[in-house]
Design an enzyme around this catalytic site. Structure first.
Site, mmCIF file in Angstrom:
data_model
loop_
_atom_site.group_PDB
_atom_site.id
_atom_site.type_symbol
_atom_site.label_atom_id
_atom_site.label_comp_id
_atom_site.label_asym_id
_atom_site.label_seq_id
_atom_site.Cartn_x
_atom_site.Cartn_y
_atom_site.Cartn_z
ATOM 1 N N HIS A 41 5.167 -0.553 -9.354
ATOM 2 C CA HIS A 41 5.070 -0.765 -10.799
ATOM 3 C C HIS A 41 6.320 -0.257 -11.522
ATOM 4 O O HIS A 41 6.995 0.662 -11.051
ATOM 5 C CB HIS A 41 3.819 -0.081 -11.350
ATOM 6 C CG HIS A 41 2.554 -0.781 -10.983
ATOM 7 N ND1 HIS A 41 1.719 -1.367 -11.910
ATOM 8 C CD2 HIS A 41 1.970 -1.001 -9.772
ATOM 9 C CE1 HIS A 41 0.680 -1.905 -11.292
ATOM 10 N NE2 HIS A 41 0.817 -1.687 -9.989
ATOM 11 N N ARG A 72 -5.186 21.426 2.576
ATOM 12 C CA ARG A 72 -5.410 22.403 1.503
ATOM 13 C C ARG A 72 -5.534 21.747 0.140
ATOM 14 O O ARG A 72 -5.948 22.392 -0.821
ATOM 15 C CB ARG A 72 -4.268 23.434 1.481
ATOM 16 C CG ARG A 72 -4.338 24.449 2.610
ATOM 17 C CD ARG A 72 -3.331 25.573 2.427
ATOM 18 N NE ARG A 72 -1.963 25.078 2.536
ATOM 19 C CZ ARG A 72 -1.279 25.023 3.689
ATOM 20 N NH1 ARG A 72 -1.857 25.416 4.822
ATOM 21 N NH2 ARG A 72 -0.040 24.579 3.713
ATOM 22 N N ASP A 83 -4.169 -4.872 6.090
ATOM 23 C CA ASP A 83 -3.077 -5.668 6.664
ATOM 24 C C ASP A 83 -2.205 -4.878 7.637
ATOM 25 O O ASP A 83 -1.229 -5.413 8.171
ATOM 26 C CB ASP A 83 -2.203 -6.250 5.549
ATOM 27 C CG ASP A 83 -1.496 -5.185 4.711
ATOM 28 O OD1 ASP A 83 -1.787 -3.981 4.896
ATOM 29 O OD2 ASP A 83 -0.669 -5.558 3.850
ATOM 30 N N ASP A 123 -4.761 -8.032 -2.744
ATOM 31 C CA ASP A 123 -3.606 -7.521 -3.494
ATOM 32 C C ASP A 123 -2.416 -8.447 -3.243
ATOM 33 O O ASP A 123 -1.254 -8.008 -3.224
ATOM 34 C CB ASP A 123 -3.289 -6.084 -3.083
ATOM 35 C CG ASP A 123 -2.380 -5.370 -4.088
ATOM 36 O OD1 ASP A 123 -2.601 -5.537 -5.301
ATOM 37 O OD2 ASP A 123 -1.459 -4.655 -3.664
#
Length: 365
Positions: free
Chosen positions: A133, A218, A239, A264
């Site tokens: 993005h 953790r 995939d 996607d």
């Protein structure tokens, strides 16, 4: 009336063999034992696939060409590939591009076939977990902006991916109260923050393991929050590029009916901010960043069965029943039964699509 003779299908997780399925008025009108052919059939009828996150198909990337024509081309291509319902996805972009996409979707819905609406993946994401993005477009949401966005959307915005740790509670509450499926994604939330987000009503998680705080012994992160929750769902890209098959394998064992498939998927694009190039079987941005996939829903199902030790019935549910239930369309999609809308695929023994039936009409593949 359309009759599909001598087929097998799943009912309550049991394979029912050698039945005839009759379709009338777009609905499944009867299912009964076949009397015309005693030979055991290898064909199986399954519900059509539901993809809640796809950016492009048929050579069109919707955000690069946000038109009614683009959505129509995507619909026809996806129907041929067995996807009888999908949400067209938009990545983080300018308000102008978002508005163009929303406008096209509103114009298109009067003629829509298998496009069920829009999934907005951004722009309200965490800059630390953007993946492909564009950082310049990312911002925090305001309640006024969300109200204006949904008003302009007029019902076509069905799903939104946000980073909840950066959003005000009133924004999340408004989205949920207005029927938008909210997905936690592109987020750096801690285990505690993610758990709190799911407890507030956020229903699902966008592409599990990708663009999120990871599992650490953790710092358990978002995946552990999903695994430990009793309701939170998650989509996953099977995939072996975005997620290893081995990770898909153990995730499905933990999540079961709470994990569903998405593609996607993108397509080649050389214009605009999201320029995708196919290298081998993956798409990358110009700087080499992994972007969307080259998957189809059928390939994702096959990968589940062939590489992830997931049974065929479970893989099919991940591509049909589970996403349909998430968006509240399980009375239309995702199951086979008398009275259900006839959105079906006929597969051969190798799981290749031999026939697509959409709203009772047989389409050529």
């Amino acid at each position: 009336m359309l009759t599909i003779e001598n087929i097998n299908f799943y009912q309550n997780d049991i394979l029912i063999k050698n039945h005839d399925l009759e379709i009338k008025g777009g609905l499944i009108s009867s299912i009964k034992p076949s009397i015309k052919d005693n030979k055991e059939s290898e064909r199986i009828v399954v519900p059509g696939f539901i993809d809640l996150q796809i950016y492009g198909a048929g050579g069109r990337l919707f955000s690069a060409e946000p038109t009614v024509e683009s959505l129509t081309i995507m619909e026809d291509d996806l129907l041929r590939r067995g996807t009888t319902g999908f949400l067209a996805c938009m990545a983080t972009n300018t308000p102008e591009v978002f508005n163009e996409c929303i406008k096209a979707a509103k114009e298109h819905r009067t003629i829509a076939k298998n496009c069920l609406g829009l999934h907005l993946e951004g722009p309200f994401l965490n800059p630390k977990r953007l993946g492909a993005h564009i950082p310049e477009f990312v911002r925090k949401a305001s309640l006024d902006e969300i109200k204006a966005l949904l008003d302009f959307g007029d019902g076509v915005i069905k799903m939104m991916t946000i980073a909840p740790e950066l959003q005000d509670d009133e924004v999340i509450e408004y989205l949920l109260n207005n029927g938008v499926v909210v997905s936690l994604g592109h987020s750096n939330a801690t285990f505690q923050q993610a758990t709190e987000a799911y407890n507030k009503g956020i229903q699902t998680t966008t592409h599990l393991f990708n663009a999120m705080s990871p599992i650490h012994h953790r710092e358990p992160g978002i995946p552990t929050a999903v695994f430990n929750h009793n309701k939170a769902m998650a989509s996953i890209i099977v995939d072996n590029q975005h997620v290893s098959f081995e990770v898909v394998k153990f995730s499905q064992k933990l999540l079961k009916e709470r994990m569903f498939l998405i593609t996607d998927a993108v397509t080649e694009c050389s214009s605009g901010p999201y320029q995708h190039k196919l290298i081998g079987d993956k798409y990358v941005m110009p700087d080499g960043t992994l972007s969307g996939s080259s998957l189809t829903m059928l390939k994702a199902v096959k990968n589940c069965v062939e590489h992830c030790d997931i049974t065929l019935i479970d893989a099919l549910k991940m591509a049909t029943e589970y996403p349909a239930k998430l968006i509240g369309s399980d009375q239309i999609f995702g199951k086979i039964g008398v009275g259900m809308e006839a959105n079906l695929l006929v597969l051969d023994e190798a799981l290749n699509i031999k026939q697509t039936i959409f709203k009772g009409n047989s389409l050529s593949n």
